[in-house]
Design a protein around this motif. Structure first.
Motif, PDB file in Angstrom:
ATOM      1  N   LEU A 156      -9.258  -2.281  -1.690  1.00 17.20           N
ATOM      2  CA  LEU A 156      -9.091  -1.001  -2.377  1.00 17.20           C
ATOM      3  C   LEU A 156      -7.946  -1.005  -3.395  1.00 17.20           C
ATOM      4  O   LEU A 156      -7.514   0.052  -3.855  1.00 17.20           O
ATOM      5  CB  LEU A 156      -8.881   0.148  -1.369  1.00 17.20           C
ATOM      6  CG  LEU A 156     -10.040   0.405  -0.394  1.00 17.20           C
ATOM      7  CD1 LEU A 156      -9.724   1.567   0.534  1.00 17.20           C
ATOM      8  CD2 LEU A 156     -11.344   0.671  -1.143  1.00 17.20           C
ATOM      9  N   LYS A 157      -7.481  -2.205  -3.780  1.00 16.77           N
ATOM     10  CA  LYS A 157      -6.450  -2.298  -4.817  1.00 16.77           C
ATOM     11  C   LYS A 157      -7.069  -1.910  -6.161  1.00 16.77           C
ATOM     12  O   LYS A 157      -8.274  -2.046  -6.386  1.00 16.77           O
ATOM     13  CB  LYS A 157      -5.902  -3.726  -4.879  1.00 16.77           C
ATOM     14  CG  LYS A 157      -4.772  -3.915  -5.885  1.00 16.77           C
ATOM     15  CD  LYS A 157      -4.335  -5.373  -5.976  1.00 16.77           C
ATOM     16  CE  LYS A 157      -3.336  -5.716  -4.905  1.00 16.77           C
ATOM     17  NZ  LYS A 157      -2.775  -7.093  -5.109  1.00 16.77           N
ATOM     18  N   ASP A 158      -6.230  -1.451  -7.086  1.00 10.69           N
ATOM     19  CA  ASP A 158      -6.680  -1.065  -8.415  1.00 10.69           C
ATOM     20  C   ASP A 158      -7.437  -2.219  -9.074  1.00 10.69           C
ATOM     21  O   ASP A 158      -6.970  -3.362  -9.067  1.00 10.69           O
ATOM     22  CB  ASP A 158      -5.483  -0.667  -9.272  1.00 10.69           C
ATOM     23  CG  ASP A 158      -5.897  -0.153 -10.641  1.00 10.69           C
ATOM     24  OD1 ASP A 158      -6.033  -0.979 -11.558  1.00 10.69           O
ATOM     25  OD2 ASP A 158      -6.084   1.067 -10.783  1.00 10.69           O
ATOM     26  N   ASP A 159      -8.607  -1.910  -9.630  1.00  4.63           N
ATOM     27  CA  ASP A 159      -9.428  -2.983 -10.193  1.00  4.63           C
ATOM     28  C   ASP A 159      -8.747  -3.681 -11.375  1.00  4.63           C
ATOM     29  O   ASP A 159      -8.930  -4.885 -11.590  1.00  4.63           O
ATOM     30  CB  ASP A 159     -10.799  -2.443 -10.607  1.00  4.63           C
ATOM     31  CG  ASP A 159     -10.719  -1.357 -11.668  1.00  4.63           C
ATOM     32  OD1 ASP A 159     -11.237  -1.576 -12.771  1.00  4.63           O
ATOM     33  OD2 ASP A 159     -10.157  -0.289 -11.376  1.00  4.63           O
ATOM     34  N   TYR A 160      -7.933  -2.948 -12.142  1.00  2.00           N
ATOM     35  CA  TYR A 160      -7.232  -3.558 -13.267  1.00  2.00           C
ATOM     36  C   TYR A 160      -6.273  -4.641 -12.762  1.00  2.00           C
ATOM     37  O   TYR A 160      -6.208  -5.740 -13.328  1.00  2.00           O
ATOM     38  CB  TYR A 160      -6.456  -2.506 -14.053  1.00  2.00           C
ATOM     39  CG  TYR A 160      -5.626  -3.087 -15.186  1.00  2.00           C
ATOM     40  CD1 TYR A 160      -6.219  -3.419 -16.407  1.00  2.00           C
ATOM     41  CD2 TYR A 160      -4.255  -3.311 -15.021  1.00  2.00           C
ATOM     42  CE1 TYR A 160      -5.463  -3.966 -17.425  1.00  2.00           C
ATOM     43  CE2 TYR A 160      -3.497  -3.853 -16.044  1.00  2.00           C
ATOM     44  CZ  TYR A 160      -4.104  -4.180 -17.243  1.00  2.00           C
ATOM     45  OH  TYR A 160      -3.353  -4.736 -18.250  1.00  2.00           O
ATOM     46  N   VAL A 161      -5.578  -4.349 -11.675  1.00  2.00           N
ATOM     47  CA  VAL A 161      -4.631  -5.316 -11.110  1.00  2.00           C
ATOM     48  C   VAL A 161      -5.380  -6.538 -10.580  1.00  2.00           C
ATOM     49  O   VAL A 161      -4.966  -7.685 -10.794  1.00  2.00           O
ATOM     50  CB  VAL A 161      -3.801  -4.664  -9.987  1.00  2.00           C
ATOM     51  CG1 VAL A 161      -2.873  -5.698  -9.333  1.00  2.00           C
ATOM     52  CG2 VAL A 161      -2.984  -3.505 -10.532  1.00  2.00           C
ATOM     53  N   LEU A 162      -6.504  -6.302  -9.874  1.00  2.00           N
ATOM     54  CA  LEU A 162      -7.275  -7.419  -9.346  1.00  2.00           C
ATOM     55  C   LEU A 162      -7.753  -8.341 -10.468  1.00  2.00           C
ATOM     56  O   LEU A 162      -7.683  -9.572 -10.362  1.00  2.00           O
ATOM     57  CB  LEU A 162      -8.472  -6.903  -8.558  1.00  2.00           C
ATOM     58  CG  LEU A 162      -8.170  -6.242  -7.208  1.00  2.00           C
ATOM     59  CD1 LEU A 162      -9.436  -5.626  -6.626  1.00  2.00           C
ATOM     60  CD2 LEU A 162      -7.587  -7.248  -6.228  1.00  2.00           C
ATOM     61  N   LYS A 163      -8.216  -7.740 -11.556  1.00  2.00           N
ATOM     62  CA  LYS A 163      -8.701  -8.557 -12.668  1.00  2.00           C
ATOM     63  C   LYS A 163      -7.559  -9.321 -13.322  1.00  2.00           C
ATOM     64  O   LYS A 163      -7.725 -10.492 -13.702  1.00  2.00           O
ATOM     65  CB  LYS A 163      -9.406  -7.659 -13.684  1.00  2.00           C
ATOM     66  CG  LYS A 163     -10.720  -7.078 -13.163  1.00  2.00           C
ATOM     67  CD  LYS A 163     -11.310  -6.080 -14.148  1.00  2.00           C
ATOM     68  CE  LYS A 163     -12.600  -5.473 -13.595  1.00  2.00           C
ATOM     69  NZ  LYS A 163     -13.149  -4.423 -14.494  1.00  2.00           N
ATOM     70  N   GLN A 164      -6.397  -8.696 -13.446  1.00  2.00           N
ATOM     71  CA  GLN A 164      -5.244  -9.386 -14.017  1.00  2.00           C
ATOM     72  C   GLN A 164      -4.827 -10.571 -13.163  1.00  2.00           C
ATOM     73  O   GLN A 164      -4.355 -11.588 -13.665  1.00  2.00           O
ATOM     74  CB  GLN A 164      -4.068  -8.411 -14.154  1.00  2.00           C
ATOM     75  CG  GLN A 164      -4.234  -7.371 -15.249  1.00  2.00           C
ATOM     76  CD  GLN A 164      -4.234  -8.009 -16.641  1.00  2.00           C
ATOM     77  OE1 GLN A 164      -5.262  -8.093 -17.283  1.00  2.00           O
ATOM     78  NE2 GLN A 164      -3.087  -8.480 -17.086  1.00  2.00           N
ATOM     79  N   GLU A 165      -5.002 -10.431 -11.851  1.00  2.00           N
ATOM     80  CA  GLU A 165      -4.627 -11.496 -10.918  1.00  2.00           C
ATOM     81  C   GLU A 165      -5.743 -12.520 -10.748  1.00  2.00           C
ATOM     82  O   GLU A 165      -5.586 -13.492  -9.993  1.00  2.00           O
ATOM     83  CB  GLU A 165      -4.274 -10.891  -9.554  1.00  2.00           C
ATOM     84  CG  GLU A 165      -3.020 -10.013  -9.592  1.00  2.00           C
ATOM     85  CD  GLU A 165      -2.761  -9.314  -8.263  1.00  2.00           C
ATOM     86  OE1 GLU A 165      -3.672  -9.319  -7.403  1.00  2.00           O
ATOM     87  OE2 GLU A 165      -1.657  -8.767  -8.080  1.00  2.00           O
ATOM     88  N   GLY A 166      -6.854 -12.326 -11.433  1.00  2.00           N
ATOM     89  CA  GLY A 166      -7.959 -13.273 -11.352  1.00  2.00           C
ATOM     90  C   GLY A 166      -8.704 -13.228 -10.034  1.00  2.00           C
ATOM     91  O   GLY A 166      -9.326 -14.217  -9.635  1.00  2.00           O
TER      92      GLY A 166
END
Length: 578
Positions: free
Chosen positions: A63-73
């Protein structure tokens, strides 16, 4: 929103009312995974938007922010669309790779993405009972395989002081005509071992195929140490146990508490015991509320007493002599909800001895691996040379554990006697507690090569397709997996007239003989090798196409059977019953 064309859906067998939705819809309708088909049930109304999101199955990423997940790969996928005015909601999400994930579904009745617990509905994979905080990631983790994995999710809305489903909701129709049931299956597999035979092959297939059905399989097996081996589709938990004295490849369950602790942690929906010995009683004695299945892979009376006493007594007399065992098995079976077998022959054997009517999920094989196209004259000549013969000789292939019930010394003697009519090379693949007896028999015969264990399944497939016939000595095979693999490879059979292998035999592509008869086996070899080899092979190829089912069909039937046992949606304590 992308809707799959109605004609394409019809061709794929997907009912129009069960359309697959989302921009990744083609990944599910085409079957080109990995992908997950989220089947949403319990919708409050047809207003607003519906979204499904896929997260890594870790505490820090769920449930982490999707923008953060994408930035972290890190993997993340979302399908979001207006709620359709009618029809079932099946959202497809393309998955970056097979593995373990968590899925969240939100119905925003007002179309606003920020979650409002007073208005919006929410659900998760595995349908955990919700409190006032998000569920622990361990309760919503699912395994997604390389194909299309179906995950049912029931929505929860604020009702009184809790988030819960709207009364009881019906299970959504399966887009491909089957009811979705996600289960955790635990197999207490007493005879699963790294160098095991047919049981290991079967269990490995079950683990691999479970994920594509949306299920997870955990195998509990006795071994030299306590350790866990992760697999795609599940895992193997080895429990430290003593070595089986008669065959040091295997260990034997001893302490029930060690297994029960694992079961307490796993909390299965279906608990399977795959042997009728110590492991089955341990499974039966666990205090959990899982549905219990006794899966019979063998008939011990046919395997041993029929062989030991067959020269002096008829088979029905031996069965009566061992009535105490049938009493034992009936008593054990009464502790289980179902008894399951992999073929009609064993079902008839057990039913005839008063064991609760077994259910049959007919075994299948990997029809992509075993094929006549794998035939190689060069490979055939290479292995004939290991028997000391040239390519003009006949190559017989025997595959299986070196165990008394397989009767390999008798097979060796029969092949040796057939040398009087023509040059015959015999190749034996396998190992086990009777290896010394097999080696001794081979040393006293001509043109026999004992290859030992071959773990390369691709090589086994090529050998089966390249041999002139498969020969087998066991009359107590429950189904005859190796015989099915031979037919799928276009290879004729020489097998006993009793047992699972005999059910796959037919005069067009086989010769049979009286179980345990060396003279009968020799005559069967001579009869088959005197026939037209091209006609035999063509008949075997045709039989492989019509008489042998793919492994997936067996597991379809098995998992559907288990789904009936656990009752559809309501398969876990604290979850919604259908």
């Amino acid at each position: 929103m992308i809707r799959v064309p109605l004609l394409l859906l019809a061709l794929l067998g997907v009912p129009v009312q069960a359309q697959v939705l989302g921009e990744d819809a083609d990944a599910c309708t085409s079957g080109r995974g990995p992908a997950v088909l989220v089947q949403v049930a319990g919708l409050k109304n047809r207003e607003g938007t519906i979204r499904a999101e896929l997260f890594p199955a870790t505490k820090e990423d769920f449930l982490k922010d999707d923008y953060v997940l994408k930035q972290e790969g890190k993997p993340f996928r979302r399908a979001e669309l207006r709620v359709p005015a009618s029809g079932n909601i099946n959202l497809c999400l393309r998955v970056p790779a097979a593995g373990r994930y968590a899925i969240n579904v939100v119905h925003s009745t007002d179309g606003v993405r920020k979650f409002n617990f007073r208005q919006h509905g929410v659900g998760f994979s595995n349908n955990p009972k919700l409190g006032w905080s998000q569920p622990d990631v361990s309760k919503v983790t699912v395994t997604i395989g390389t194909g299309v994995t179906e995950i049912p999710v029931t929505l929860n809305y604020l009702r009184g002081l809790a988030m819960r489903p709207l009364d009881r909701v019906a299970t959504p129709p399966h887009p491909h005509g089957r009811r979705p049931v996600s289960m955790k299956i635990v197999d207490v597999a007493e005879f699963y071992a790294p160098l095991g035979g047919g049981v290991k092959t079967y269990v490995d297939q079950k683990i691999a195929l479970a994920a594509s059905h949306g299920h997870a399989v955990t195998v509990i097996a006795p071994g030299p140490e306590n350790r866990t081996e992760e697999r795609e589709g599940g895992k193997v938990i080895w429990v430290k146990a003593p070595v089986l004295p008669l065959d040091k490849r295997y260990h034997v369950f001893w302490n029930a508490e060690d297994v029960h602790r694992v079961l307490d942690a796993e909390q299965p929906d279906v608990l399977e015991a795959s042997s009728p010995w110590r492991g089955a009683w341990i499974a039966a004695g666990w205090r959990g509320d899982a549905k219990r299945v006794l899966f019979m892979h063998a008939d011990p009376v046919a395997s041993y007493p029929h062989q030991w006493l067959g020269g002096a007594l008829r088979r029905d007399q031996i069965d009566r002599l061992f009535g105490w065992f049938w009493n034992y098995l009936r008593r054990l079976a009464s502790r289980f909800d179902e008894v399951v077998v992999g073929g009609d022959w064993l079902a008839q054997r057990l039913a005839g001895q008063g064991v609760a009517q077994p259910r049959v999920a007919t075994f299948g094989i990997d029809t992509r691996l075993f094929s006549p196209r794998k035939r190689s004259p060069a490979l055939r000549a290479e292995w004939l040379a290991k028997t000391g013969l040239g390519p003009d000789a006949a190559l017989l292939l025997g595959i299986g554990r070196h165990h008394p019930e397989k009767r390999w010394p008798m097979v060796i003697e029969a092949a040796n006697a057939a040398q009087a009519s023509r040059p015959v090379g015999l190749l034996l693949v396998g190992d086990g507690l009777s290896r010394t007896a097999v080696d001794r028999a081979a040393a006293n015969a001509a043109h026999v090569h004992v290859a030992g264990q071959i773990g390369d399944r691709a090589l086994i497939a090529r050998l089966l397709a390249s041999a002139d016939a498969l020969i087998h000595g066991c009359s107590s095979e429950t189904f005859g997996l190796v015989a099915a693999e031979a037919l799928a490879s276009g290879t004729p059979l020489i097998v006993p007239s009793v047992g699972g292998c005999s059910a796959l035999a037919h005069p067009d592509w086989s010769e049979t003989y009286e179980p345990g008869s060396r003279a009968g086996a020799t005559a069967a070899i001579n009869r088959l090798l005197a026939r037209n080899p091209d006609a035999l092979r063509h008949a075997a190829i045709a039989a492989g196409r019509t008489r042998v089912a793919p492994a997936g069909r067996h597991f379809d039937a098995l998992f559907d059977m288990y789904g009936e046992l656990v009752g559809g949606y309501g398969w876990k304590k604290g979850m919604i019953a259908a």
